[in-house]
Design a protein around this motif. Structure first.
Motif, PDB file in Angstrom:
ATOM      1  N   MET A 114     -47.200   7.141  87.290  1.00  0.00           N
ATOM      2  CA  MET A 114     -48.402   6.578  86.687  1.00  0.00           C
ATOM      3  C   MET A 114     -48.237   6.253  85.207  1.00  0.00           C
ATOM      4  SD  MET A 114     -52.314   8.039  86.569  1.00  0.00           S
ATOM      5  CE  MET A 114     -52.502   7.797  88.340  1.00  0.00           C
ATOM      6  N   SER A 115     -47.723   7.201  84.429  1.00  0.00           N
ATOM      7  CA  SER A 115     -47.582   6.952  82.988  1.00  0.00           C
ATOM      8  C   SER A 115     -46.602   5.814  82.720  1.00  0.00           C
ATOM      9  CB  SER A 115     -47.113   8.226  82.269  1.00  0.00           C
ATOM     10  OG  SER A 115     -45.788   8.563  82.628  1.00  0.00           O
ATOM     11  N   VAL A 116     -45.612   5.651  83.606  1.00  0.00           N
ATOM     12  CA  VAL A 116     -44.628   4.577  83.443  1.00  0.00           C
ATOM     13  C   VAL A 116     -45.263   3.230  83.786  1.00  0.00           C
ATOM     14  CG1 VAL A 116     -42.363   3.732  84.141  1.00  0.00           C
ATOM     15  CG2 VAL A 116     -42.780   6.190  83.971  1.00  0.00           C
ATOM     16  N   ALA A 117     -46.067   3.189  84.849  1.00  0.00           N
ATOM     17  CA  ALA A 117     -46.775   1.954  85.204  1.00  0.00           C
ATOM     18  C   ALA A 117     -47.693   1.525  84.063  1.00  0.00           C
ATOM     19  CB  ALA A 117     -47.581   2.164  86.487  1.00  0.00           C
ATOM     20  N   ALA A 300     -38.830  12.328  93.404  1.00  0.00           N
ATOM     21  CA  ALA A 300     -37.598  12.397  92.607  1.00  0.00           C
ATOM     22  C   ALA A 300     -37.935  12.387  91.117  1.00  0.00           C
ATOM     23  CB  ALA A 300     -36.682  11.228  92.949  1.00  0.00           C
ATOM     24  N   THR A 301     -38.898  11.570  90.733  1.00  0.00           N
ATOM     25  CA  THR A 301     -39.303  11.514  89.333  1.00  0.00           C
ATOM     26  C   THR A 301     -39.857  12.855  88.874  1.00  0.00           C
ATOM     27  OG1 THR A 301     -39.847   9.173  89.598  1.00  0.00           O
ATOM     28  CG2 THR A 301     -40.725  10.278  87.662  1.00  0.00           C
ATOM     29  N   ASN A 302     -40.716  13.443  89.695  1.00  0.00           N
ATOM     30  CA  ASN A 302     -41.299  14.743  89.336  1.00  0.00           C
ATOM     31  C   ASN A 302     -40.236  15.829  89.248  1.00  0.00           C
ATOM     32  OD1 ASN A 302     -43.835  13.545  89.352  1.00  0.00           O
ATOM     33  ND2 ASN A 302     -44.262  14.126  91.476  1.00  0.00           N
ATOM     34  N   ARG A 303     -39.295  15.819  90.207  1.00  0.00           N
ATOM     35  CA  ARG A 303     -38.249  16.850  90.185  1.00  0.00           C
ATOM     36  C   ARG A 303     -37.339  16.684  88.975  1.00  0.00           C
ATOM     37  NH1 ARG A 303     -38.105  16.447  96.308  1.00  0.00           N
ATOM     38  NH2 ARG A 303     -36.548  14.784  96.111  1.00  0.00           N
ATOM     39  N   ALA A 329     -38.404   5.075  91.558  1.00  0.00           N
ATOM     40  CA  ALA A 329     -37.777   6.216  90.888  1.00  0.00           C
ATOM     41  C   ALA A 329     -36.819   5.746  89.806  1.00  0.00           C
ATOM     42  CB  ALA A 329     -37.038   7.081  91.912  1.00  0.00           C
ATOM     43  N   ALA A 330     -36.073   4.687  90.105  1.00  0.00           N
ATOM     44  CA  ALA A 330     -35.123   4.169  89.115  1.00  0.00           C
ATOM     45  C   ALA A 330     -35.841   3.655  87.879  1.00  0.00           C
ATOM     46  CB  ALA A 330     -34.291   3.051  89.735  1.00  0.00           C
ATOM     47  N   ILE A 331     -37.047   3.099  88.074  1.00  0.00           N
ATOM     48  CA  ILE A 331     -37.821   2.601  86.947  1.00  0.00           C
ATOM     49  C   ILE A 331     -38.396   3.759  86.131  1.00  0.00           C
ATOM     50  CG2 ILE A 331     -39.865   1.249  86.311  1.00  0.00           C
ATOM     51  CD1 ILE A 331     -37.568  -0.415  87.348  1.00  0.00           C
ATOM     52  N   SER A 332     -38.682   4.893  86.796  1.00  0.00           N
ATOM     53  CA  SER A 332     -39.482   5.949  86.173  1.00  0.00           C
ATOM     54  C   SER A 332     -38.695   7.076  85.528  1.00  0.00           C
ATOM     55  CB  SER A 332     -40.426   6.559  87.230  1.00  0.00           C
ATOM     56  OG  SER A 332     -41.226   5.570  87.826  1.00  0.00           O
ATOM     57  N   VAL A 336     -39.584   9.164  82.007  1.00  0.00           N
ATOM     58  CA  VAL A 336     -40.263  10.455  82.121  1.00  0.00           C
ATOM     59  C   VAL A 336     -39.447  11.578  81.480  1.00  0.00           C
ATOM     60  CG1 VAL A 336     -40.979  12.219  83.778  1.00  0.00           C
ATOM     61  CG2 VAL A 336     -41.660   9.847  84.115  1.00  0.00           C
ATOM     62  N   THR A 337     -38.128  11.554  81.672  1.00  0.00           N
ATOM     63  CA  THR A 337     -37.281  12.644  81.156  1.00  0.00           C
ATOM     64  C   THR A 337     -36.721  12.350  79.771  1.00  0.00           C
ATOM     65  OG1 THR A 337     -35.265  11.727  82.145  1.00  0.00           O
ATOM     66  CG2 THR A 337     -36.576  13.237  83.500  1.00  0.00           C
ATOM     67  N   GLY A 338     -36.681  11.071  79.404  1.00  0.00           N
ATOM     68  CA  GLY A 338     -36.006  10.706  78.161  1.00  0.00           C
ATOM     69  C   GLY A 338     -34.501  10.731  78.296  1.00  0.00           C
ATOM     70  N   LYS A 339     -34.007  10.879  79.548  1.00  0.00           N
ATOM     71  CA  LYS A 339     -32.565  10.930  79.813  1.00  0.00           C
ATOM     72  C   LYS A 339     -32.193   9.779  80.747  1.00  0.00           C
ATOM     73  CE  LYS A 339     -32.568  14.550  77.339  1.00  0.00           C
ATOM     74  NZ  LYS A 339     -32.420  15.904  77.868  1.00  0.00           N
ATOM     75  N   PRO A 340     -31.025   9.191  80.590  1.00  0.00           N
ATOM     76  CA  PRO A 340     -30.710   7.962  81.326  1.00  0.00           C
ATOM     77  C   PRO A 340     -30.326   8.199  82.774  1.00  0.00           C
ATOM     78  CG  PRO A 340     -28.823   8.632  80.021  1.00  0.00           C
ATOM     79  CD  PRO A 340     -29.940   9.575  79.654  1.00  0.00           C
ATOM     80  N   ILE A 341     -30.595   7.202  83.606  1.00  0.00           N
ATOM     81  CA  ILE A 341     -29.955   7.123  84.918  1.00  0.00           C
ATOM     82  C   ILE A 341     -28.569   6.550  84.676  1.00  0.00           C
ATOM     83  CG2 ILE A 341     -30.024   6.062  87.201  1.00  0.00           C
ATOM     84  CD1 ILE A 341     -33.061   5.882  86.863  1.00  0.00           C
ATOM     85  N   LEU A 342     -27.546   7.232  85.146  1.00  0.00           N
ATOM     86  CA  LEU A 342     -26.174   6.830  84.866  1.00  0.00           C
ATOM     87  C   LEU A 342     -25.513   6.103  86.029  1.00  0.00           C
ATOM     88  CD1 LEU A 342     -24.981  10.041  82.975  1.00  0.00           C
ATOM     89  CD2 LEU A 342     -25.582   7.816  82.000  1.00  0.00           C
TER      90      LEU A 342
END
Length: 368
Positions: A114-117, A300-303, A329-332, A336-342
């Motif tokens: 939600m916050s990302v949308a 996945a985003t929440n976890r 999930a890839a967008i979020s 949410v974490t401030g850490k990248p998807i690698l």
């Protein structure tokens, strides 16, 4: 991947184009008034009264209206009228309101947190409100540019050059993998072992999942298939000790990268989270990567957020990206974490892994 989100973004572009192209009744009404005002401003030709011989009185034109005052009264209308005269149009907040509300709803339905949308739609609004374009330029092009900027800002959080970081780091580089059960941690480790090999880096595998029956057999199968050394202990052993021994082996044998598996866990499993804390103390890994399934969507985003709060992560790998039609999930996760998807896992083979490139992802989302 991203087919669902692509459809939603494409629909949004069309909606904004349609709204922006609707005739503005106020602007249309203003045109004849402007013409009348110009006609009234021209003085009538003087004539002589046939009875007196004196010139008829000339009607003085009313003073022209002050453009600055008009703009203050209705800046949107004034700007639209001025732009129309030069062949340009303007996008207003009113035109965006309904399409943005619909886009936010559809992003939520596409597993975007939600916050990302809200962040995406807010950034699009900031980019577009008051934006002018030449009439020869498609409104869809203007909107696409704004969407691209908004998405890129959201999903590129924390990105770094993973390959350069590994190449420049002091060896051995120790990477620990964590996440819940059954999301593909061990397979991701095997894929990265192949990925490193293709780039000239040797690696050793370490089975820190000492609690799951069959964990040794699973990682040993991957090690045999890839011709990699594996460090294991008996079931029930200390995971920190296993990974520490793998680091010792790497140092003694000039191995570049240690890839350490851990037991799947929930962030609420205090004993297992304590294991991660001990690994941090004993091994001091260079990177801790969170692994989850792209198809898990908002779960996945929440976890990812919960794991990052409980034991800080440095980045994420999303598995089964090829089976995820949404991509929320890839967008979020990065935002949410401030850490990248690698990395994204894209299949079952050892070569089915790709670097997460924000520019490439944005291109995929916006391509026709």
């Amino acid at each position: 991947m991203f087919e669902g989100l692509k459809d939603k973004l494409s629909s949004f572009k069309g909606d904004v184009e349609e709204q922006a192209d609707e005739p503005d009744s106020e602007a249309d009404a203003a045109e004849p008034e402007t013409a009348d005002a110009e006609a009234a401003a021209e003085p009538e030709a003087s004539s002589t009264d046939t009875d007196t011989g004196e010139p008829d009185s000339v009607t003085e034109p009313e003073p022209d209206s002050d453009p600055e005052t008009d703009a203050e009264d209705d800046p949107g209308l004034a700007k639209k009228a001025a732009l129309a005269a030069t062949g340009r149009t303007i996008i207003t907040e009113e035109e965006l309101e309904e399409p943005l509300e619909q886009l936010e709803l559809e992003l939520l339905q596409g597993d975007v947190e939600m916050s990302v949308a809200q962040e995406i739609t807010d950034r699009i609004r900031e980019e577009l409100v008051g934006e002018t374009r030449k009439q020869v330029e498609s409104g869809e092009q203007v909107v696409e540019r704004a969407i691209a900027e908004a998405l890129r800002d959201v999903i590129s959080v924390g990105q770094f050059d993973f390959e350069s970081r590994i190449a420049d780091a002091e060896k051995p580089v120790t990477i620990v993998f964590t996440g819940v059960n059954g999301v593909g941690k061990t397979t991701s480790i095997a894929k990265l072992a192949r990925w490193f090999e293709e780039r000239g880096h040797s690696s050793v595998l370490a089975n820190g999942d000492t609690y799951r029956a069959g964990a040794n057999e699973q990682i040993e199968e991957h090690a045999d298939a890839l011709d990699k050394k594996i460090i294991t202990h008996e079931q029930g052993g200390d995971p920190a000790a296993v990974i520490y021994d793998a680091v010792e082996y790497a140092e003694a044998n000039d191995v570049d990268v240690v890839l350490g598996d851990t037991a799947g866990r929930l962030h609420t499993a205090d004993d297992l989270m304590a294991q991660l804390e001990k690994i941090d103390r004993v091994v001091d890994p260079d990177l801790t990567l969170f692994v989850d399934e792209a198809v898990a969507g908002q779960d996945a985003t929440n976890r990812a957020k919960e794991f990052n709060d409980a034991a800080e992560i440095d980045g994420a790998i999303l598995t089964k990206a090829d089976a995820d039609s949404q991509g929320g999930a890839a967008i979020s996760i990065a935002h949410v974490t401030g850490k990248p998807i690698l990395f994204l896992g894209t299949g079952q083979g050892y070569d089915d892994i790709e670097r997460f490139d924000p520019d490439e992802i944005v291109s995929r989302l916006l391509e026709a």
